[in-house]
Design an enzyme around this catalytic site. Structure first.
Site, PDB file in Angstrom:
ATOM      1  CB  SER A 221      -0.999   0.068   1.158  1.00 42.67           C
ATOM      2  OG  SER A 221      -1.896  -1.011   1.098  1.00 42.67           O
ATOM      3  CB  SER A 259      -0.805  -2.749  -3.256  1.00 45.08           C
ATOM      4  OG  SER A 259      -0.070  -1.666  -2.748  1.00 45.08           O
ATOM      5  CD  GLU A 261      -1.106   0.892  -4.629  1.00 44.75           C
ATOM      6  OE1 GLU A 261      -0.070   0.307  -4.271  1.00 44.75           O
ATOM      7  OE2 GLU A 261      -2.157   0.281  -4.893  1.00 44.75           O
TER       8      GLU A 261
END
Length: 331
Positions: A221, A259, A261
């Site tokens: 992340s 992840s 974002e």
């Protein structure tokens, strides 16, 4: 070295946006595993404190395997009503509670006639820090705000970035800024993403030449915070926030499945006057500042040993500089 073509601000940090401050509280301890102790802590909280509130804001998501509390309210009202807090995944609730206490101390109407939904973003630092224990305390949130300052503030393995890893190396907090005409754009990232071979510095495929330490799962992340003094509204700020993803891509991010974002942008100016093609300088500044912010996080972070003796190495400066010289990427 120079990243991109635009000029950085005086400090090359998010603090180049007038009035924006950054504060950290780092939690670092070595105790026996639970239940005998609290385990190894390599974690903390970081606060990005605007000069006043509320302010126009926008949010954008590149990959949603993460959390930014308050994002729905920002989308609905186009306003940021609290500082932006960053921490580890399991500490979001604790930091949220602390953020409420900060808001109540700052405004006697909060909890009586008004309410706030704090903005708390997270990344998972469980590779180095024992996530069975919530190491951050509510009081740490207030301390981060009280101790927030303009430049200089620490980068790398500090505050929320203490236990983060990025592109095969020790990651964490990084910041940069760029001039955008008469205005400035500042970016701060909590960098905790990617795999070793993806690392790219100023267009040079550094990750193919030096060996880092990949975790079993490359997802991790990145929370990106953009500040500007340009007078733009919430819809345009959402567009600015979305450009953080382009800056991450320049460093090697592909936004892996696991992840998160997630990006938030706010303006310290009142009223919206820049729209359409007038936003292009802000877009370019955001991309460049994001790219450099990630690299600054990597550059600032030292070796860190965490739980179970796991080690994340700091990016080897001499090796990277030699590669950049070889590729003609240094002035």
């Amino acid at each position: 070295m120079r990243i991109g073509e635009l000029e950085p601000g005086p400090s090359d940090s998010i603090a180049d946006v007038p009035g924006v401050r950054v504060g950290h509280v780092t939690v670092w301890r070595d105790e026996p595993d639970p239940p005998e102790g609290r385990g190894v802590a390599r974690t903390g909280v970081t606060a990005i404190v605007p000069p006043s509130l509320p302010l126009p804001a926008g949010v954008a998501v590149l990959n949603g395997a993460g959390e930014l509390t308050g994002s729905h309210e920002i989308r609905e009202w186009g306003l940021l009503e609290t500082p932006v807090y960053l921490t580890s995944t399991h500490a979001v609730g604790r930091v949220y509670d602390g953020a409420i206490e900060v808001a109540v101390r700052g405004d006697p109407l909060v909890g009586v006639e008004e309410f706030v939904i704090p903005v708390v973003g997270e990344c998972d630092d469980g590779h180095l820090s024992d996530a069975r224990t919530v190491h951050v305390e509510r009081d740490d949130v207030g301390r981060a705000v009280e101790e927030a300052s303009g430049w200089p503030f620490a980068e790398g393995a500090v505050g929320a970035g203490t236990g983060m890893s990025c592109l095969g190396w020790k990651g964490g907090i990084g910041s940069a800024s760029r001039a955008a005409g008469d205005h400035v754009v500042g970016v701060l990232v909590l960098a905790n993403f990617g795999s070793t071979r993806q690392l790219t510095v100023a267009g040079v495929p550094v990750g193919r030449a030096i060996t880092g330490s990949d975790r079993p799962k490359p997802g991790g992340s990145c929370i990106g915070v953009v500040a500007t003094d340009a007078p733009i509204g919430s819809a345009s700020l959402e567009r600015v926030a979305r450009r953080v993803g382009l800056g991450l891509a320049r460093t090697g991010s592909v936004a892996h499945h696991g992840s998160g974002e997630i990006f938030v942008a706010f303006s310290t100016a009142r009223g919206a006057s820049l729209e359409g093609r007038g936003l292009d300088p802000l877009f370019a500044a955001t991309v460049e500042a994001t790219e450099e912010a990630v690299l600054n996080a990597l550059w600032a972070a030292p070796d860190v040993t965490g739980r179970e003796g796991r080690v994340e190495r700091g990016l080897p400066h001499d090796e990277v500089l030699e590669l950049l010289r070889t590729h003609g990427a240094l002035a």
